[in-house]
Design a protein around this motif. Structure first.
Motif, PDB file in Angstrom:
ATOM      1  N   ASN A 144       0.839  -1.195   0.000  1.00 58.51           N
ATOM      2  CA  ASN A 144       0.000   0.000   0.000  1.00 58.51           C
ATOM      3  C   ASN A 144       0.876   1.248   0.000  1.00 58.51           C
ATOM      4  O   ASN A 144       2.085   1.170   0.201  1.00 58.51           O
ATOM      5  N   SER A 145       0.246   2.400  -0.195  1.00 58.27           N
ATOM      6  CA  SER A 145       1.029   3.639  -0.212  1.00 58.27           C
ATOM      7  C   SER A 145       0.274   4.828   0.377  1.00 58.27           C
ATOM      8  O   SER A 145       0.778   5.942   0.341  1.00 58.27           O
TER       9      SER A 145
ATOM     10  N   ASN B 233       0.856   9.845   1.771  1.00 55.28           N
ATOM     11  CA  ASN B 233       1.368   8.740   0.979  1.00 55.28           C
ATOM     12  C   ASN B 233       2.775   8.468   1.487  1.00 55.28           C
ATOM     13  O   ASN B 233       3.470   9.364   1.980  1.00 55.28           O
TER      14      ASN B 233
ATOM     15  N   ILE C  82      -2.856   1.901   8.371  1.00 56.59           N
ATOM     16  CA  ILE C  82      -3.484   1.602   7.090  1.00 56.59           C
ATOM     17  C   ILE C  82      -4.572   0.571   7.363  1.00 56.59           C
ATOM     18  O   ILE C  82      -4.510  -0.165   8.355  1.00 56.59           O
TER      19      ILE C  82
ATOM     20  N   GLY D  63      -8.095  -1.709   5.279  1.00 58.08           N
ATOM     21  CA  GLY D  63      -8.813  -2.010   4.058  1.00 58.08           C
ATOM     22  C   GLY D  63      -9.853  -3.073   4.303  1.00 58.08           C
ATOM     23  O   GLY D  63      -9.919  -3.668   5.390  1.00 58.08           O
TER      24      GLY D  63
END
Length: 136
Positions: free
Chosen positions: A23-24, A42, A73, A75
């Motif tokens: 990821n970024s 980022n 992070i 998701g």
């Protein structure tokens, strides 16, 4: 719905770093003067540290005043969700060799503003977890 005996699964270090490297975009939490802020950034994960660029402003001032930060992070898919949290120390890179190394990293600002300052997060803890979603 059936109850899973162990609904939350903890990720090992290797899986956390794999997800960080895949990821970024994440969120950086900083604290200064009794106030807490969260910023989307980022970043680039090299397997043992995180690197990001920033411009002068609240984020840079806050982490300069208090170098202890948290980064996250997360998701989800249709059936599971996950998160990785990094706690550590943020260090603005000033040594020319460190800046040269950072310039070579695959890290470009997403926002159309000039970000001349590199910051490296040196982790003190990296944790992650995932769980099956029950709303599907």
């Amino acid at each position: 719905m059936t109850q899973n005996e162990h609904p939350i699964h903890h990720l090992d270090d290797a899986m956390c770093w794999s997800m960080l490297q895949a990821n970024s975009l994440g969120r950086l939490a900083v604290s200064a003067d009794g106030d807490v802020d969260i910023f989307p950034i980022n970043y680039f994960a090299d397997g043992s540290t995180l690197l990001f660029r920033t411009a002068p402003g609240t984020k840079l001032a806050s982490l300069t005043a208090n170098s202890h930060v948290a980064f996250e992070i997360d998701g989800s898919t249709g059936v599971e969700a996950w998160s990785v949290v990094v706690k550590g120390t943020a260090r603005v890179l000033t040594d020319p060799a460190d800046v040269r190394d950072a310039d070579a990293a695959p890290l470009n600002p997403w926002a159309p503003t000039e970000k001349k300052h590199y910051v490296r997060i040196i982790p003190t803890a990296v944790t992650g977890r995932f769980f099956d979603r029950v709303d599907v």
